[in-house]
Write a protein that holds these residues in place. Structure first.
Motif, short mmCIF file in Angstrom:
data_model
loop_
_atom_site.label_atom_id
_atom_site.label_comp_id
_atom_site.label_asym_id
_atom_site.label_seq_id
_atom_site.Cartn_x
_atom_site.Cartn_y
_atom_site.Cartn_z
N ASP A 159 0.86 -1.18 0.00
CA ASP A 159 0.00 0.00 0.00
C ASP A 159 0.90 1.23 0.00
O ASP A 159 2.11 1.10 -0.20
CB ASP A 159 -0.97 0.00 1.19
CG ASP A 159 -0.26 -0.10 2.54
OD1 ASP A 159 0.74 0.60 2.74
OD2 ASP A 159 -0.71 -0.89 3.40
N ALA A 160 0.32 2.40 0.24
CA ALA A 160 1.09 3.65 0.13
C ALA A 160 2.25 3.71 1.12
O ALA A 160 3.24 4.41 0.87
CB ALA A 160 0.17 4.85 0.33
N ARG A 161 2.13 2.97 2.24
CA ARG A 161 3.16 3.05 3.28
C ARG A 161 3.90 1.75 3.55
O ARG A 161 4.77 1.70 4.41
CB ARG A 161 2.52 3.51 4.61
CG ARG A 161 1.96 4.92 4.60
CD ARG A 161 1.17 5.19 5.89
NE ARG A 161 1.88 4.77 7.08
CZ ARG A 161 1.29 4.43 8.22
NH1 ARG A 161 -0.03 4.42 8.31
NH2 ARG A 161 2.02 4.08 9.27
N THR A 162 3.57 0.68 2.83
CA THR A 162 4.12 -0.63 3.17
C THR A 162 4.78 -1.30 1.97
O THR A 162 4.22 -1.36 0.88
CB THR A 162 3.00 -1.57 3.70
OG1 THR A 162 2.32 -0.91 4.76
CG2 THR A 162 3.58 -2.87 4.21
N LEU A 163 6.00 -1.83 2.22
CA LEU A 163 6.72 -2.59 1.21
C LEU A 163 6.97 -4.00 1.74
O LEU A 163 7.20 -4.20 2.93
CB LEU A 163 8.08 -1.95 0.91
CG LEU A 163 8.10 -0.51 0.37
CD1 LEU A 163 9.54 -0.05 0.22
CD2 LEU A 163 7.36 -0.42 -0.95
N ARG A 164 6.90 -4.96 0.84
CA ARG A 164 7.31 -6.34 1.17
C ARG A 164 8.54 -6.65 0.34
O ARG A 164 8.51 -6.57 -0.90
CB ARG A 164 6.20 -7.34 0.91
CG ARG A 164 6.66 -8.80 1.00
CD ARG A 164 5.54 -9.74 1.37
NE ARG A 164 5.16 -9.59 2.77
CZ ARG A 164 4.44 -10.50 3.44
NH1 ARG A 164 4.03 -11.60 2.83
NH2 ARG A 164 4.13 -10.32 4.71
N VAL A 165 9.62 -6.98 1.03
CA VAL A 165 10.93 -7.15 0.38
C VAL A 165 11.34 -8.61 0.43
O VAL A 165 11.47 -9.20 1.51
CB VAL A 165 11.99 -6.27 1.06
CG1 VAL A 165 13.34 -6.44 0.38
CG2 VAL A 165 11.56 -4.80 1.06
N GLU A 166 11.54 -9.21 -0.74
CA GLU A 166 12.06 -10.57 -0.84
C GLU A 166 13.58 -10.53 -0.79
O GLU A 166 14.20 -9.65 -1.40
CB GLU A 166 11.60 -11.24 -2.14
CG GLU A 166 10.09 -11.26 -2.34
CD GLU A 166 9.39 -12.27 -1.44
OE1 GLU A 166 10.08 -13.18 -0.93
OE2 GLU A 166 8.18 -12.13 -1.25
N THR A 167 14.18 -11.48 -0.06
CA THR A 167 15.63 -11.48 0.07
C THR A 167 16.21 -12.83 -0.34
O THR A 167 15.50 -13.83 -0.44
CB THR A 167 16.04 -11.16 1.52
OG1 THR A 167 15.57 -12.21 2.38
CG2 THR A 167 15.47 -9.82 1.97
N SER A 168 17.51 -12.84 -0.53
CA SER A 168 18.22 -14.07 -0.87
C SER A 168 19.37 -14.28 0.11
O SER A 168 19.59 -13.48 1.02
CB SER A 168 18.78 -13.97 -2.30
OG SER A 168 19.78 -12.97 -2.37
N ALA A 169 20.11 -15.37 -0.09
CA ALA A 169 21.21 -15.70 0.82
C ALA A 169 22.32 -14.66 0.78
O ALA A 169 23.16 -14.60 1.69
CB ALA A 169 21.78 -17.07 0.46
N GLN A 170 22.34 -13.81 -0.25
CA GLN A 170 23.39 -12.80 -0.37
C GLN A 170 23.19 -11.62 0.59
O GLN A 170 24.08 -10.79 0.76
CB GLN A 170 23.46 -12.25 -1.80
CG GLN A 170 24.14 -13.19 -2.80
CD GLN A 170 23.30 -14.43 -3.09
OE1 GLN A 170 22.08 -14.31 -3.29
NE2 GLN A 170 23.92 -15.59 -3.11
N LEU A 171 22.02 -11.55 1.23
CA LEU A 171 21.77 -10.44 2.15
C LEU A 171 22.70 -10.57 3.35
O LEU A 171 22.73 -11.59 4.04
CB LEU A 171 20.32 -10.46 2.61
CG LEU A 171 19.90 -9.29 3.51
CD1 LEU A 171 19.84 -8.00 2.69
CD2 LEU A 171 18.55 -9.56 4.15
N ALA A 172 23.46 -9.50 3.61
CA ALA A 172 24.45 -9.54 4.69
C ALA A 172 23.77 -9.64 6.06
O ALA A 172 24.29 -10.27 6.98
CB ALA A 172 25.32 -8.29 4.63
N GLY A 173 22.61 -9.03 6.21
CA GLY A 173 21.90 -9.06 7.49
C GLY A 173 20.80 -8.02 7.50
O GLY A 173 20.94 -6.95 6.89
N THR A 174 19.71 -8.33 8.19
CA THR A 174 18.60 -7.40 8.21
C THR A 174 18.95 -6.12 8.96
O THR A 174 18.45 -5.05 8.64
CB THR A 174 17.37 -8.04 8.86
OG1 THR A 174 17.71 -8.52 10.17
CG2 THR A 174 16.87 -9.21 8.02
N ASP A 175 19.84 -6.21 9.97
CA ASP A 175 20.22 -5.02 10.72
C ASP A 175 20.96 -4.03 9.83
O ASP A 175 20.75 -2.81 9.91
CB ASP A 175 21.06 -5.39 11.93
CG ASP A 175 22.27 -6.24 11.58
OD1 ASP A 175 22.29 -6.83 10.47
OD2 ASP A 175 23.20 -6.33 12.41
N ALA A 176 21.81 -4.56 8.94
CA ALA A 176 22.55 -3.68 8.03
C ALA A 176 21.61 -3.02 7.03
O ALA A 176 21.77 -1.83 6.68
CB ALA A 176 23.63 -4.47 7.30
#
Length: 248
Positions: free
Chosen positions: A198-215
């Motif tokens: 919606d106007a304020r919400t994103l859904r992000v798909e990730t893969s094993a290459q993601l260093a970390g959600t905190d970063a």
């Protein structure tokens, strides 16, 4: 267990899925009967009966005949029966079987109280969503084979490490702010797809290459994105069970 089975029985309490009750006994008599079988003195039996009726919230049913109790009340009475000798280990087979939502909530509260009393509680159940709320660790067995054992958090990491990340921006976040965040995410290593819910919400798909959600969160904040909420989609234990057993 093999060398001293009688001693083991004093340490273990067991509550089966289907259990027999003596309908012609009152609730306190039912517990007193089993206290006698375990060799408790009269004074100790009186003490334990009062304690357990309070624990399982049946004090007001003390003088009620077992036959008059509801299914959920009988289930709680059977739990009290399994605790009459104050065991260190409690084995429960489908403790919430056949209960309505209110009775299941009461049973969960009782099990949490037992955990706080430092009892080790082993639950066998197919009502998976409730286990994730109650248990510290889980073991999954498929066709007699142990396929996972560990903490709930470890299972979450194992199965949901690549779960989508839901990002919600603060109220009043303009279209430009959201577009800027999308542009940053598209360039970020490990982000494989973005859907605007919606106007304020994103859904992000990730893969094993993601260093970390905190970063990733740090990168958004440093870029000035007005992030209000940032989390991976919650664990669905039924879905996890299907995935884990499919691997076998």
């Amino acid at each position: 267990v093999a060398k001293n089975p009688r001693r083991v029985r004093t340490l273990v309490g067991y509550m089966p899925d289907f259990f027999g009750v003596y309908d012609s006994l009152k609730a306190w008599e039912y517990l007193d009967f089993y206290g006698r079988l375990y060799g408790l003195s009269a004074a100790r039996r009186r003490e334990r009966v009062d304690q357990l009726l309070e624990l399982v919230r049946l004090t007001d049913k003390r003088d009620s005949y077992v036959d008059s109790l509801s299914r959920g009340m009988k289930q709680r009475l059977c739990l009290a029966h399994s605790l009459i000798h104050d065991p260190r280990l409690l084995i429960l087979d489908e403790p919430a079987s056949g209960m309505d939502p209110r009775a299941r909530a009461e049973m969960k509260d009782i099990l949490r109280a037992l955990r706080d009393m430092k009892k080790t509680v082993l639950i066998s159940s197919h009502i998976l969503p409730e286990l994730s709320e109650m248990c510290d660790s889980l073991t999954i067995i498929d066709h007699g084979k142990l396929v996972f054992t560990g903490s709930v958090e470890a299972l979450d990491r194992k199965m949901n490490g690549d779960a989508p990340i839901d990002i919600r921006f603060a109220p009043g976040a303009g279209e430009e702010s959201v577009d800027a965040a999308v542009a940053l995410l598209k360039q970020y290593p490990g982000v494989s797809g973005i859907t605007q819910e919606d106007a304020r919400t994103l859904r992000v798909e990730t893969s094993a290459q993601l260093a970390g959600t905190d970063a990733l969160l740090r990168a958004l904040i440093e870029a000035g994105a007005p992030v209000e909420d940032f989390h991976r989609a919650p664990m669905n234990l039924e879905k996890v069970f299907m995935e884990v057993t499919r691997e076998c």
